[in-house]
Enzyme design. Sequence first.
Site, PDB file in Angstrom:
ATOM      1  N   THR A  20       0.830  -1.212   0.000  1.00  0.00           N
ATOM      2  CA  THR A  20       0.000   0.000   0.000  1.00  0.00           C
ATOM      3  C   THR A  20       0.860   1.256   0.000  1.00  0.00           C
ATOM      4  O   THR A  20       0.471   2.290  -0.533  1.00  0.00           O
ATOM      5  CB  THR A  20      -0.924  -0.025   1.242  1.00  0.00           C
ATOM      6  OG1 THR A  20      -1.862  -1.080   1.064  1.00  0.00           O
ATOM      7  CG2 THR A  20      -1.673   1.272   1.431  1.00  0.00           C
ATOM      8  N   SER A  70       1.306  -7.551  -0.878  1.00  0.00           N
ATOM      9  CA  SER A  70       1.989  -8.582  -0.088  1.00  0.00           C
ATOM     10  C   SER A  70       1.086  -9.756   0.290  1.00  0.00           C
ATOM     11  O   SER A  70       1.582 -10.773   0.767  1.00  0.00           O
ATOM     12  CB  SER A  70       2.657  -7.987   1.152  1.00  0.00           C
ATOM     13  OG  SER A  70       1.754  -7.813   2.209  1.00  0.00           O
ATOM     14  N   THR A 103       1.692  -4.341   4.280  1.00  0.00           N
ATOM     15  CA  THR A 103       1.528  -4.683   5.706  1.00  0.00           C
ATOM     16  C   THR A 103       1.028  -6.113   5.917  1.00  0.00           C
ATOM     17  O   THR A 103       1.226  -6.686   6.985  1.00  0.00           O
ATOM     18  CB  THR A 103       0.518  -3.732   6.383  1.00  0.00           C
ATOM     19  OG1 THR A 103      -0.731  -3.837   5.704  1.00  0.00           O
ATOM     20  CG2 THR A 103       1.000  -2.295   6.375  1.00  0.00           C
ATOM     21  N   ASP A 104       0.346  -6.676   4.899  1.00  0.00           N
ATOM     22  CA  ASP A 104      -0.424  -7.899   5.158  1.00  0.00           C
ATOM     23  C   ASP A 104       0.429  -9.117   5.520  1.00  0.00           C
ATOM     24  O   ASP A 104      -0.001  -9.950   6.324  1.00  0.00           O
ATOM     25  CB  ASP A 104      -1.334  -8.211   3.962  1.00  0.00           C
ATOM     26  CG  ASP A 104      -2.543  -7.277   3.932  1.00  0.00           C
ATOM     27  OD1 ASP A 104      -2.810  -6.617   4.960  1.00  0.00           O
ATOM     28  OD2 ASP A 104      -3.210  -7.205   2.891  1.00  0.00           O
TER      29      ASP A 104
HETATM   30  C1  SIN Z   1      -0.198  -5.247   0.996  1.00  0.00           C
HETATM   31  O1  SIN Z   1       0.010  -5.902   2.016  1.00  0.00           O
HETATM   32  O2  SIN Z   1       0.571  -5.240   0.037  1.00  0.00           O
HETATM   33  C2  SIN Z   1      -1.442  -4.448   0.881  1.00  0.00           C
HETATM   34  C3  SIN Z   1      -1.934  -3.934   2.168  1.00  0.00           C
HETATM   35  C4  SIN Z   1      -1.001  -2.980   2.842  1.00  0.00           C
HETATM   36  O3  SIN Z   1       0.141  -2.751   2.471  1.00  0.00           O
HETATM   37  O4  SIN Z   1      -1.479  -2.390   3.852  1.00  0.00           O
END
Ligand code: SIN
Length: 321
Positions: A20, A70, A103-104
């Site tokens: 993100t 991710s 983050t995922d």
């Molecule tokens: C991801 O994990 O690539 C999408 C969600 C995020 O980064 O918060």
Amino acid sequence: MQVVDEKKWQQWVVLGTGGTIAGTATNPSDLTAYTAAQLGVEVLLDAVPGLQETLQGDRLVCEQVAQLDSKDMDHATWQLLAQRCVHWLAQPDVGGIVITHGTDTLEETAWFLQSVLDTRKPVVLTCAMRPATAPMPDGPGNLRDALTVVRHPEACGVLVVCAGGIHRARDVQKVHPSRLDAFSSGEAGPCGRVEHSQVLWAATQALTPVHPHARKALAASVADWPWVEVVYSHAGADARKIHLLVTAGVRGLVVAGTGNGTIHQSLLTALLEARRQGVAVRLTTRCADGQIVGQTAAWQTTAPGLNPFKARIALMLDLMA
Ligand code: SIN
């Protein structure tokens, strides 16, 4: 603890992997309808406020290692990322690495890197909960904080920086799907904070030993990495999922047990049979905090404090013997 003289480093490396933090939206005020992994890492760095002040004359090198959401992280990308880290960390003038990441699955990548990188130089993962096109994106501040942490003389090992918190790879976990401060280190707590561009450590920094099979993880074809799955014990759990995995050739199972590592009666026989057939079974808890205490007889537990997804990485590495 060995304190490194910050002045000897002249270069810091930023590796982009997507997420993100690199996401864009057609409607910037919509914080949920966006596409992750659209912008290159140079563009992310251009948006960092006070970048030159943070770097204090040092050079930055950046490299786009991957560009993905991710949720789709895979073993091949992990291996490539680890190989690029090994390459850059071996350069005498490179002091450390910052990785931009979604983050995922960030906690899994952080634990994988912590397990396979044999270095005391810091590797700092950072991220964002809002896309880069949001009216008030959190990525630029997080990236600046990550650069501040990586340059700190006491930083070592794999760390995660988000919303001012500094977390160790072992402890960190995403705990919220939308708030900016989405990560927690549970009972261990964050190992530090970044406040007004100052790093405030809450605990002495210590290195986690590299996994004995780290070299294999870096070199072996990912197609040959052992297949390890996580299975949850829950109300109404059905043993057919164990039978199907064993029949399909799974090499290891991490059981996310209830509470202090208890397993639904309906799964027990299937797990014992799986183990009899040579499948490695490790027990962990599905509780967000704490670790299994006092259960050693029936099932081998994982290293203390690893959540089921990090325990999966640990077992996969164990099985690379
Ligand atoms: C991801 O994990 O690539 C999408 C969600 C995020 O980064 O918060």
